[in-house]
Design an enzyme around this catalytic site. Sequence first.
Site, mmCIF file in Angstrom:
data_model
loop_
_atom_site.group_PDB
_atom_site.id
_atom_site.type_symbol
_atom_site.label_atom_id
_atom_site.label_comp_id
_atom_site.label_asym_id
_atom_site.label_seq_id
_atom_site.Cartn_x
_atom_site.Cartn_y
_atom_site.Cartn_z
ATOM 1 C CG ASP B 334 -1.896 1.068 1.240
ATOM 2 O OD1 ASP B 334 -2.527 1.239 0.187
ATOM 3 O OD2 ASP B 334 -2.051 1.735 2.266
ATOM 4 C CG ASP B 530 -2.730 1.785 7.168
ATOM 5 O OD1 ASP B 530 -3.513 0.837 7.090
ATOM 6 O OD2 ASP B 530 -3.043 2.957 6.926
ATOM 7 C CG ASP B 534 -4.420 -1.090 3.847
ATOM 8 O OD1 ASP B 534 -5.230 -0.490 3.139
ATOM 9 O OD2 ASP B 534 -3.293 -0.664 4.117
#
Lengths: 75, 640
Positions: B334, B530, B534
């Site tokens: 991410d 994180d 997510d």
Amino acid sequence: MKKMFKIAVDCPVCAGKMEVTAGKTPGVKEATVNFLSLKMWIEFEENVEDHIAVMKEVLANCRKEVDDDVEIFFE
Amino acid sequence: MNRKQKKILFRIIISFVLTAVLAVAVNSLELSLSVIFFLFAVPYLVIGYDIWIKAFSNLKKGRVFDENFLMAFASAGAFAIAILDPDGRGDFIEAVAVILFYQVGEFFEGYIVDKSRREIDKLVNLTSDIVHVEQNNELRDVDPDTVNTGSVIVVKPGEKIPIDGVVVEGKSTLDTAALTGESMPRSIDCGDEVLSGCINISGVVRIRTSRLYEDSTAAKILELVENSSAHKARSEKFISRFARVYTPFVCFGALALALLPPVYLKFMTSEPAGWFEWVYRALTFLVISCPCALVISIPLTFFAAIGGSSRNGILVKGATFMEKLARTDYAVMDKTGTLTEGSFCVSRICNNVVDADKLIKYAAYAESSSNHPVAQSIVKAFPQKIDRSLIGDIEEIAGQGIRAEVGGQQVLVGNEKLLVSCGISGIASADAVQAGTAVHVAVDGSYIGSIIISDSIRETSASAVGALKKMGINRIAMLTGDTADVAGYVAGCLGIGEVHSGLLPHDKVAVVQEIMKGKPAGSSLIFVGDGINDAPVLTVADVGIAMGGIGSDAAIEAADVIIMDDNPMKIAKAVGIARRCMSITWQNILFALGVKFSCLVLGAIGYASLWLAIFADVGVLILVVLNALRAMINVKESKS
């Protein structure tokens, strides 16, 4: 209700057998044993009040099924 | 060494000395066979009596393949051959040695495992045994389990924070290394939240607990690391299955070896049957029938690796994820909060017709009363104090920017739309502002430049991507909800080839699922996020890695691997530790199996004596256990 108990056992195979034996004991929902940290986690059934009585049963079964010199410290 | 171990060591020494003395005595004196037998029975019983007791009690329970029974049987067989064999093939020393060295092996196994258990315990030593609780103005030492939420506890310098809470009095610094692997101490003051497992370094602090002991970070981490039986690795399962068939297989092999060849020789050929020879060969089988070396070394390797990685601030939820992590060939990350800081800051100034400092000053004054994240990042970039008396009328135009009077001048700060609507031209072109959000500034009707606000890339992100590539993980993708421009810029800086931008959380799940369809079987896809936004993606990936997981329950729940601080370099480190763990595991499996099978073959064709079998058994055990511990030791070294 999940509780951790210290145990004494000599070999990893016996620890595995303890896990199975403890898991089959009435009042125990799930049991996991870690040989390397010498700990046993017992998740009791919801309706069980007297955990000590269950643990006595678990210890008796383990001694019978696994080895005479296994130990679970619950008191 | 505990009492049990001391006792057995004592018995080993006595039995060893007695056997050695007898060996010399029997050689120099002329004694009858029965006297020799009774003499050797003494060291034999000293070392072996408990094995016979256990063997019988297990036999009564119907357990034939019990190792005690097998050892008792093997040594009794060796005695029998020593007495009965007219060719003098066996000897009494060998018979005692079977049990003696079996006990030595057991002793070493117990000792080494005990020692490594303590070593690993030290690595994950986060919890405290007692807590100083303040009750009615006096301190009492109690069991952490009994402390209620909201109690006030006192932590002295040098002690660990036992329970999560908030500082109510005192200042100190904390060593968070046990949780994060970072050696930089963190200072704490009244009102700061502190996590259990940190070590209080300098001052006495009073903490109001915010959780129960069992819900505190330290207790949770410990349970996570230790109670991972539900996540047994494939190699672990393989070995326990193997152990179940190995012992019976070897025992029946021994039986066949003792019976079939002599029967064949006696009835089908003219050769002598040679019963003693074949029984002797069968005994070597029994001696190596215990799969202990394997059964103990594999969980020990994983345990050591999990302990070692948690020392580095990487929590792995069980052996199975260690195994999957080692097979990583696709890394999906991410962007926001993982590869970048996740907070905005001024990255550069462009197209400015005045000094950069002056431009920032205008913008900071205009934005000083706004609490928009972009506005705050501009104010933060202006190092001096803002003189509020210079600011006149302020008008905030939603979605566009701000119009303010600063020192008598009309300042416009905002996007292109704002400036265009006020009839200002000459605004920076789009390609100049690719790396972030552009904030344009105009003073008294003329454009003076633009400030680029972006989410800054973490210092170690580029080297983390580099490190993964170096490990052969070339397929690295970045997912983000951000625009294609920004995503492309960040990916370019980091050297990431595959970018998926403009994604909503559920799109991320779909993208990861799509990638996973195409990857080769047996390899793993890791997703690094994180841990807060997510969570769904973390559960979809083979291995979900949450960054900056310290203190976040959501991350601990959803992820399979938790990186406690927010250093992306730890991703490569985690993969490295996992790969090392797996290579040690396979070394041990191949080595132990190799030695055992060679012994079986050599024993069957008559080249291996009982001595060789005994030493092979004990030796393999010691070597694989020591090898297993490297999974932990290496991690320690590479830290310094």
